[in-house]
Every structure is written in C-alpha cells, then in structure tokens.
Design an enzyme around this catalytic site. Structure first.
Site, PDB file in Angstrom:
ATOM      1  N   ASN A   2     -24.497 -16.881  23.553  1.00  0.00           N
ATOM      2  CA  ASN A   2     -24.451 -16.394  24.940  1.00  0.00           C
ATOM      3  C   ASN A   2     -23.049 -16.471  25.540  1.00  0.00           C
ATOM      4  O   ASN A   2     -22.872 -16.236  26.741  1.00  0.00           O
ATOM      5  CB  ASN A   2     -25.433 -17.166  25.817  1.00  0.00           C
ATOM      6  CG  ASN A   2     -25.137 -18.662  25.832  1.00  0.00           C
ATOM      7  OD1 ASN A   2     -24.202 -19.117  25.176  1.00  0.00           O
ATOM      8  ND2 ASN A   2     -25.937 -19.408  26.571  1.00  0.00           N
ATOM      9  N   GLU A  31     -27.445 -23.400  18.388  1.00  0.00           N
ATOM     10  CA  GLU A  31     -26.185 -22.733  18.059  1.00  0.00           C
ATOM     11  C   GLU A  31     -25.384 -23.548  17.042  1.00  0.00           C
ATOM     12  O   GLU A  31     -24.718 -22.982  16.164  1.00  0.00           O
ATOM     13  CB  GLU A  31     -25.373 -22.508  19.337  1.00  0.00           C
ATOM     14  CG  GLU A  31     -25.967 -21.427  20.235  1.00  0.00           C
ATOM     15  CD  GLU A  31     -25.275 -21.333  21.585  1.00  0.00           C
ATOM     16  OE1 GLU A  31     -25.198 -20.221  22.132  1.00  0.00           O
ATOM     17  OE2 GLU A  31     -24.813 -22.384  22.091  1.00  0.00           O
ATOM     18  N   SER A  53     -22.224 -36.145  27.431  1.00  0.00           N
ATOM     19  CA  SER A  53     -22.723 -35.776  28.763  1.00  0.00           C
ATOM     20  C   SER A  53     -24.246 -35.800  28.837  1.00  0.00           C
ATOM     21  O   SER A  53     -24.817 -35.631  29.919  1.00  0.00           O
ATOM     22  CB  SER A  53     -22.216 -34.382  29.145  1.00  0.00           C
ATOM     23  OG  SER A  53     -22.619 -33.437  28.166  1.00  0.00           O
ATOM     24  N   GLU A  65     -16.310 -32.521  23.290  1.00  0.00           N
ATOM     25  CA  GLU A  65     -17.488 -32.845  22.481  1.00  0.00           C
ATOM     26  C   GLU A  65     -17.549 -31.946  21.243  1.00  0.00           C
ATOM     27  O   GLU A  65     -17.876 -32.411  20.140  1.00  0.00           O
ATOM     28  CB  GLU A  65     -18.752 -32.690  23.325  1.00  0.00           C
ATOM     29  CG  GLU A  65     -18.835 -33.683  24.479  1.00  0.00           C
ATOM     30  CD  GLU A  65     -19.985 -33.385  25.421  1.00  0.00           C
ATOM     31  OE1 GLU A  65     -20.425 -34.308  26.119  1.00  0.00           O
ATOM     32  OE2 GLU A  65     -20.454 -32.219  25.454  1.00  0.00           O
ATOM     33  N   HIS A 107      -3.495   0.619 -18.186  1.00  0.00           N
ATOM     34  CA  HIS A 107      -4.074   1.665 -19.030  1.00  0.00           C
ATOM     35  C   HIS A 107      -4.850   2.634 -18.142  1.00  0.00           C
ATOM     36  O   HIS A 107      -5.504   2.220 -17.180  1.00  0.00           O
ATOM     37  CB  HIS A 107      -5.010   1.032 -20.066  1.00  0.00           C
ATOM     38  CG  HIS A 107      -5.742   2.020 -20.925  1.00  0.00           C
ATOM     39  ND1 HIS A 107      -5.101   2.835 -21.823  1.00  0.00           N
ATOM     40  CD2 HIS A 107      -7.072   2.324 -21.021  1.00  0.00           C
ATOM     41  CE1 HIS A 107      -5.995   3.585 -22.444  1.00  0.00           C
ATOM     42  NE2 HIS A 107      -7.188   3.308 -21.973  1.00  0.00           N
ATOM     43  N   HIS A 115      -8.368  12.203 -17.599  1.00  0.00           N
ATOM     44  CA  HIS A 115      -8.837  11.714 -18.894  1.00  0.00           C
ATOM     45  C   HIS A 115      -9.453  12.900 -19.624  1.00  0.00           C
ATOM     46  O   HIS A 115     -10.557  13.338 -19.305  1.00  0.00           O
ATOM     47  CB  HIS A 115      -9.865  10.600 -18.711  1.00  0.00           C
ATOM     48  CG  HIS A 115     -10.032   9.748 -19.931  1.00  0.00           C
ATOM     49  ND1 HIS A 115      -9.030   8.940 -20.415  1.00  0.00           N
ATOM     50  CD2 HIS A 115     -11.078   9.585 -20.779  1.00  0.00           C
ATOM     51  CE1 HIS A 115      -9.445   8.312 -21.496  1.00  0.00           C
ATOM     52  NE2 HIS A 115     -10.677   8.689 -21.742  1.00  0.00           N
ATOM     53  N   LYS A 154       7.335  10.702 -27.282  1.00  0.00           N
ATOM     54  CA  LYS A 154       7.753  11.089 -28.626  1.00  0.00           C
ATOM     55  C   LYS A 154       9.204  11.552 -28.630  1.00  0.00           C
ATOM     56  O   LYS A 154       9.699  12.117 -27.667  1.00  0.00           O
ATOM     57  CB  LYS A 154       6.863  12.213 -29.146  1.00  0.00           C
ATOM     58  CG  LYS A 154       5.420  11.794 -29.357  1.00  0.00           C
ATOM     59  CD  LYS A 154       4.600  12.981 -29.856  1.00  0.00           C
ATOM     60  CE  LYS A 154       3.150  12.583 -30.064  1.00  0.00           C
ATOM     61  NZ  LYS A 154       2.313  13.720 -30.509  1.00  0.00           N
ATOM     62  N   SER A 194       2.156   1.887 -30.384  1.00  0.00           N
ATOM     63  CA  SER A 194       0.955   1.709 -29.571  1.00  0.00           C
ATOM     64  C   SER A 194      -0.237   1.477 -30.479  1.00  0.00           C
ATOM     65  O   SER A 194      -0.483   2.246 -31.409  1.00  0.00           O
ATOM     66  CB  SER A 194       0.711   2.945 -28.698  1.00  0.00           C
ATOM     67  OG  SER A 194       1.617   2.980 -27.628  1.00  0.00           O
ATOM     68  N   ARG A 209       2.808  -1.814 -27.568  1.00  0.00           N
ATOM     69  CA  ARG A 209       1.824  -1.585 -26.508  1.00  0.00           C
ATOM     70  C   ARG A 209       0.430  -1.662 -27.118  1.00  0.00           C
ATOM     71  O   ARG A 209       0.166  -1.084 -28.172  1.00  0.00           O
ATOM     72  CB  ARG A 209       2.024  -0.216 -25.849  1.00  0.00           C
ATOM     73  CG  ARG A 209       1.005   0.106 -24.757  1.00  0.00           C
ATOM     74  CD  ARG A 209       1.314   1.447 -24.086  1.00  0.00           C
ATOM     75  NE  ARG A 209       0.347   1.746 -23.040  1.00  0.00           N
ATOM     76  CZ  ARG A 209      -0.773   2.443 -23.209  1.00  0.00           C
ATOM     77  NH1 ARG A 209      -1.072   2.930 -24.412  1.00  0.00           N
ATOM     78  NH2 ARG A 209      -1.596   2.667 -22.207  1.00  0.00           N
ATOM     79  N   ASP A 247     -21.886 -20.289  -7.992  1.00  0.00           N
ATOM     80  CA  ASP A 247     -23.112 -20.732  -7.324  1.00  0.00           C
ATOM     81  C   ASP A 247     -24.177 -20.893  -8.406  1.00  0.00           C
ATOM     82  O   ASP A 247     -24.605 -19.909  -9.020  1.00  0.00           O
ATOM     83  CB  ASP A 247     -23.520 -19.684  -6.280  1.00  0.00           C
ATOM     84  CG  ASP A 247     -24.788 -20.066  -5.543  1.00  0.00           C
ATOM     85  OD1 ASP A 247     -25.196 -21.241  -5.619  1.00  0.00           O
ATOM     86  OD2 ASP A 247     -25.385 -19.178  -4.888  1.00  0.00           O
TER      87      ASP A 247
END
EC number: 3.1.4.11
Length: 789
Positions: free
Chosen positions: A197, A206, A233, A242, A352, A397, A482, A557, A584, A738
């Site tokens: 609020n 809250e 309080s 607080e 790549h 590609h 090349k 490569s 590579r 987790d």
C-alpha cells in the site's frame, strides 16, 4: 569455530591510545536503507529513495523517463507498435505496456541486462525497417545474452536523446556501484515491491512477502518472533529504524563476524597492523602496512574510524565484497601478459557460425550476432560466404533455411564494432563458396570498407619465420582464407590435387553440397588470395614439417572429431605443431541445434582458435568466458610455457604426477536469485558444485549437500579437495543449483576462472547467469588453499 584457521601465533599489536574510544563510537553498525518516513518527505514516492542514493532524482533525463514515453517498437517494415515505456522508481528496471483493448499486458526489462544503447539507425533492424523514421528519433537497446534488440522510435529527437542519455547514465552509475551500494539498491527495490500500500510501513503480511521475494522460507513462528522483537512501537507495523533493525538481523553475516573477531579481539575494530596480519594470512602479495592503511581509507564507511586508521566490521565486509576481495586476482583483470610473442603462442577467443542467432537449420542470420560476439571479447569470427543475387555475396548456413545477410554489411559491422572492447587483432575466417566474380567483390568490400585496418602485406619483422605479435597487429584485421600457389593460371584455376588447399574441411561434413558449388569453391580469386597474408587456410598433411621449411602462416582447420583423434594418437607432436602455427577447431556439422563441444581438450594441446557457437549458452561457453576472463578480456591469453616451446615434451594425455592440491571450503551464499518469480512460495534448495576442467587426469567435480528452503543466506562449511597435475591449464567452475530429488537440478548461477588467477584465503565468488550477466548481489563465500609441490 566455523572453519580451521591457518594463522601463526601472534602478539596483539599496540593500538593507538584513542582506539578504545573510537571502537565505542563505531561499534554501532552503519545504517542500512529503510523506506522514507513522513519526516523526510518521501511518503508519496518511497521508491525514489533508491534513485536519490544514485544522485539522479534531479536529472532531467531520468525525470522524463520516470514520467514515461510512448515509443514505437519496430520489428518489420509494417510492424510498428506503440508502447508506453516508463522507468521504475527503483532505477533498476523499465516497465512497458502493450496497448491491447481490455487486456493490456505489462513487461519489464532490467537496466543491468543492457549491453549497449545506440542512437540512430545503428542496428540491423533499424537499417532495414526504420526508413519511415528519422535517425535522430531512433534508438536501439541491445541486451546481454540471447534477448533480441529493442528497436524504438520516439515522437521527437529530443525524447529519443533523453532515453539514450538517461539509460547511459543509469548503466554507468550501476557499473560504478560498490557491492554495498548494490546490496542497498537491491534492498530498496524489494522493500518498495513488498510495501503493497506504499505507506512506508511493513505489516507482518508484507514482511512475509518480502522474505519470499528474497528467497527465504522462514518458519512463521520465528519470522513473527523476529518481527515483534523489532516492533518497538507495538503497533504491528515496522517503520523507519524498526525496518532497519529487521534488515540488519536478516543480513547478519556470522561467518564474517567470526573471522573479524579473530583479528580484532575485544576492541571490535581492526587497526592497520591487525589488518596487515589478516592480509598476510590471506596470502596477499605485496601486503604492507601502507597497503593496509590504503584499504582502510578505501573501504571503511565510518569517517571517525577512517581518521584513526581503524576498520569496522562494515568496512571489513566492504573490502571482502569488493573486486580486491574477490576470488579472481584483481591484477589479472587488465592486460598483464606479454603481448609481444607470436600469434601462435596465444589462445584466441573464436566463434563458429558467427552469423547465426539460433540453430544452423532454420535460425536467423544477423549482423547483430557479430556485434554481440565482439562484445564478448571474440577475436576470430566466421563468414560463410555464398553466391548472392545482383553480384553481391551473402552470408548464411548453406543449403539450409537460415536467413541471408549481405557480406558487405558484415564487413561494415566488423569495421564499426571489432575494436570497441579490445584493441588486439581480429581474424576473419572465410568459408568461401563463391565463384571468381563474387570473390573479387568480397575482396573489394574488404579493402574499401576496412581500409587501413586490413592487413594487405606482411609487416617488417626481424624474424620472418614467426607470426607477428598481437601488439604489432593492434587495430588490424587479418583474413584467413585459401591462398593461390606460386604457379597458377591468370584466372586462378590451375590448382593441382596435391596443391589444393582445404579451407575448413567442413565440405566433408556437408554431403548435400551441390557439385557446382564444390567446383566454385575450388576456384580462388587472385584478389581474395592476396588478402590471406598471415592465415593461409591449408590442409594439415603432417605434424612433422621439414626443419628448413617453416610455414608459420599456414592455418589448419579441424573438426572436433579430427582434433580429438590427433590428441589421442599424437599428443606431443600436436602440441609442438601448435607452438609453431595456428590451428582452428570447429564443431561437428551434426550439431544441428548449434550445440557446443568442450573446448578444454583442444586448449590442452595448444590449439589457438577453438571455435564455439557463441549463440548457445551452456557450460562450454562458461569455460570459454572463464578462459578469456583474464588479461583484460582482450580475447588473447598467453598459453602456458609448455605449449609454446617448439621442443616441448608435454603430452596432455600423460601430464605426470600431481603437483598441486586445491582445497576449497564452501562457507555460505548470499542473496541467491529466485528461479520462479511467478511462484511466491517457490524457494531454492541450493547446493554448490565445484568442477575442475583441465587435462583428462585433472578433470573432476565434487558438490556439497543441499540446504533446504534457503536461497538468502544458506550455510555449508564443507571442504572439497582436488589434486592437479597440470594446474597451469586448469579452469575452476563454481556452480550453484537448486536441488530436486525427482528431476535434474535447476541451474541458479555460476562463475568460472583459471586456477592461475584464483587467489587464496577468504574470498567471494560473484555469480553469473546462464548468459553471463551479473546476478549481483548473489555471491558465494569460500576459503581457498593452494599447496604446490
């Protein structure tokens, strides 16, 4: 005691006479943030307290963003939709809303996830689809990770500029924040959201909502007891001091307090000599009294303590949470290695299928993929070149449904973005499927667009038998392609079977390639051939060249399969080969979903250009980011000496006996992110796994137990130990998951770094997301010991 101390016996150092008085003054902790109370005039807009701490509440650009703007989101030539964009009062996020009748949908993006803010038509989307809007009215928000760019058009140029300037200021302020400021800002954000609020007071309901938001599943009885203890309080509402007290109890770090009191004793403050002793026990290099005094002046928050060269618990925490207190050696975050050795002596960050943003079957191609690769420190990018309409070569590609982009647009992206992060050379790895005419067009575009950036002739070098160094090639672009043999016909067709060079031997993986395209690929344009100055794409025929005929400019490569075969069958010979010239390695063509392979095995043998699909997150890209995290993230990392020596005896398959023992005590974690924000009662059960990636004999993983229902401040106190034979090649990966008993664990965060850059002692690990974005303030707190024999 939380953990074993590895300290010498000491005599308490003499303290200045005022120490006891100062200790009493600073014993009360520095105030934590709390929502403003009516007395500070902030009841109507409590969230602005966060922006106030950033010093931006009076900034005109930020104020305009708080009011909001109606901006047009641009996706295509016909898709221009108006959205309301508004900066949230936390200064961390931007809220936007679709204008759908009866059902407006709301979305948020976070400022810390922004990679760059560009003005004008500075994105592929705006260049293609933004013609109806003046460049001065347009801006692009580029995000980290895989999220698409946000292309926007404002009603006026001034409004566009306000968003560009405002977001730039917010990003700069967030980047400059200390860990304490990030924590304060994080708290402000959650307090603002939990205060339903907006009355600057927190009911127990809250408070429970706040606890769930920050990943704490606290027993209702204990939570209520803590709530009532802070409710001085007695009105069932916490406000002002607080709330501050509640947060301080929540954020308490007992493990840090224990370490602090081991050195401070009863005084509750550290003198400079006591801090020096802590630094020496940490194994800090260059620990001196002057250094301890400097740290007090840098990190102590209390002015009284600072004046008397004393450090409080808060200052101690700030130091340990800072980059200087992190596990990553802070001196390795800038360029610290020798950059004057031949290119073959470095690992080089390589991509790549750089043009793809998704899978290699039907994913889109984009120049933005090159921009993102450069933003991640990549120094070798791939250009898959094919015949295009109108005499213009295209990149995609081949023989798939991936979209096509113009070769010249990619070269322009290289010119504009290749050196924004790193000044060291970029290699363009050309996979060429074009005929002679369009190859000549490629050469023309490279020369005219790149200009002096492009290396077109060999540099003057005292040793022509070695490749030039990254330092010599600063700001330059190399072409890998090349090369015509010395004897050839004028049209480039006189290539014997023996002399024909293999480009990437990817043709062997693509059985669907048409015979006509194969014939085209065998032709080499003289203009394009001339640009392959230092990187001649060549078939690897032998690992034992003639001693009187060194060929450092030849680049082979290999598919991951062929590279692994060489490593198994000729490990040391392959290491020696890679000490002389570049290799590579690229993923198998069978990886249709653009999955990656582990790059570590290739690095173990000295391969420099280990190319990965940068668009695909996963542990493989985590390893790549960890390898190139150091040396200023410049994309070049000097290989260990055993991989640089031409007569090296090192074989990654037989590295010898263990030489290093790594012990890591996992102590605690802080503020782990909530995995499912849509489910308020979903709290993580975290465990920590530590992985070693290195030579095969060193690869290992161990994990802690899981902690039930606590992602806010879980505690373990478990020690994991590893034996290493080749520590100079090892990467250490910290993973938080987790725990799930019935299905695979969910990823929470990770951080990867080289063992050679891991500091000893009590350290924080600052966790990253799957996409490599910061999860601040999420951290692990650990103790590290490294024993070398």
């Amino acid at each position: 005691m939380l953990c074993g101390r590895w300290r010498r016996c000491r005599r308490p150092p003499e303290e200045p006479p005022v120490a006891a008085q100062v200790a009493a003054q600073v014993a009360a902790p520095v105030a934590l943030p709390s929502p403003p109370t009516p007395s500070d005039g902030g009841t109507k807009r409590p969230g602005l307290r966060a922006l106030k701490k950033m010093g931006l509440t009076e900034d005109e650009d930020v104020r305009a963003m708080l009011r909001g703007s109606r901006l047009r989101k641009i996706r295509s030539r016909t898709w221009h939709k108006e959205r309301l964009y508004r900066l949230q009062e936390d200064g961390l996020s931007v809220w936007f809303q679709r204008r759908i009748p009866r059902a407006p949908s709301q979305h948020i993006f976070f400022v810390q996830h922004i990679e760059a803010v560009r003005e004008g038509h500075q994105s592929e989307g705006l260049r293609r689809f933004g013609g109806a809007f003046a460049p001065a009215r347009c801006l692009t928000i580029a995000f980290k990770g895989r999220r698409k760019n946000l292309d926007l058009a404002a009603p006026t140029a001034e409004e566009a500029q306000r968003w560009v300037r405002g977001l730039t200021k917010l990003r700069a302020r967030l980047d400059a924040m200390s860990q304490r400021e990030r924590l304060d800002h994080w708290i402000h954000s959650y307090l603002h959201r939990a205060d339903s609020n907006q009355d600057s007071k927190m009911s127990f309901k809250e408070i429970k909502s706040l606890l769930r938001m920050v990943n704490v599943d606290m027993n209702d009885m204990y939570a209520y007891l803590l709530f009532k203890e802070c409710d001085h309080s007695n009105n069932d509402r916490l406000e002002g001091a607080e709330i501050e007290e509640f947060l301080r109890r929540l954020l308490k770090r007992p493990e840090l307090e224990e370490i602090f009191h081991q050195y401070s004793g009863e005084d509750r403050v550290l003198s400079a000599p006591e801090l020096l002793e802590f630094l020496e026990d940490q194994g800090e290099e260059g620990a001196t009294l002057a250094r301890a005094q400097q740290l007090i002046q840098t990190y102590e928050l209390n002015e009284t303590a600072k004046q008397h060269e004393l450090m409080t618990l808060d200052g101690f925490m700030m130091y340990l949470l800072s980059p200087e207190g992190a596990a990553l050696d802070n001196t390795h975050t800038c360029v610290f290695q020798d950059m004057n050795q031949p290119l073959a002596h470095y690992f080089i960050s390589s991509s790549h299928n750089t043009y793809l943003t998704d899978s290699q079957i039907g994913g889109p191609s984009s120049t933005e993929a090159y921009v993102r690769a450069f933003a991640q420190g990549c120094r070798c990018v791939e250009l898959d070149c094919w015949e295009g309409p109108g005499g213009e070569p295209v990149i995609y590609h081949g023989h798939t449904l991936t979209s096509k982009i113009l070769f010249r647009d990619v070269v322009q992206a290289v010119r504009d973005h290749a050196f924004t992060l790193s000044p060291y050379p970029v290699i363009l790895s050309l996979e060429n499927h074009c005929g002679l005419e369009q190859q000549a067009a490629m050469a023309r575009h490279l020369c005219t667009i790149l200009g002096d950036m492009l290396v077109t002739q060999a540099l003057d070098s005292p040793n022509p038998e070695e490749l030039p160094s990254p330092e010599q090639l600063k700001g330059r672009v190399l072409v890998k392609g090349k090369k015509l043999p010395a004897a050839r016909s004028e049209d480039g067709r006189a290539l014997s079977d023996r002399e024909e060079e293999e480009e990437d031997d990817e043709e062997e993986e693509e059985e669907v390639e048409a015979a006509a395209q194969r014939r085209l690929a065998k032709q080499i344009s003289p203009e394009l051939s001339a640009l392959a100055v230092y990187c001649h794409a060549t078939r690897l025929r032998t690992l034992h060249p003639a001693p009187n005929a060194p060929q450092p400019c030849q680049v082979s490569s290999l598919s991951e399969r062929k590279a692994k075969k060489l490593i198994r069958e000729a490990g040391n010979s392959f290491v020696r080969h890679n000490a002389r010239q570049l290799t590579r390695v690229y993923p198998l063509g069978l990886r249709m979903n653009s999955a990656n392979y582990s790059p570590q095995e290739m690095w173990n043998s000295g391969c420099q250009l280990v190319a990965l699909n940068f668009q695909t997150p996963g542990y493989e890209m985590d390893l790549n980011a960890g390898r190139f995290l150091v040396n200023g993230q410049c994309g070049y990392v000097l290989k260990p000496a055993c991989l640089r020596q031409p007569d090296s005896t090192f074989d990654p398959e037989y590295p010898g006996p263990p030489r290093t023992t790594l012990s890591i005590q996992v102590l605690t974690a802080q503020q782990l992110p909530k995995l499912n924000a849509e489910k308020p009662h979903s709290i993580v059960d975290p465990l920590v796994r530590i992985e070693i990636h290195g030579v095969p004999a060193d690869c290992a993983r161990q994990e802690t137990d899981y902690v039930l229902n606590n992602g806010f401040n879980p505690r373990w106190g478990q020690t994991l130990q590893f034996q290493l034979r080749a520590p100079e090649l090892a990467l250490v990966r910290f993973v938080v998951e987790d725990y799930d008993a019935t299905s695979p664990n969910d990823f929470v965060g990770q951080f990867t770094l080289p063992l050679s850059s891991l500091k000893q002692g009590y350290r924080h690990i600052h966790l990253l997301s799957k996409d490599g974005a910061s999860l601040s303030p999420a951290t692990l707190f650990i103790q590290i010991r490294i024993q070398r024999s």
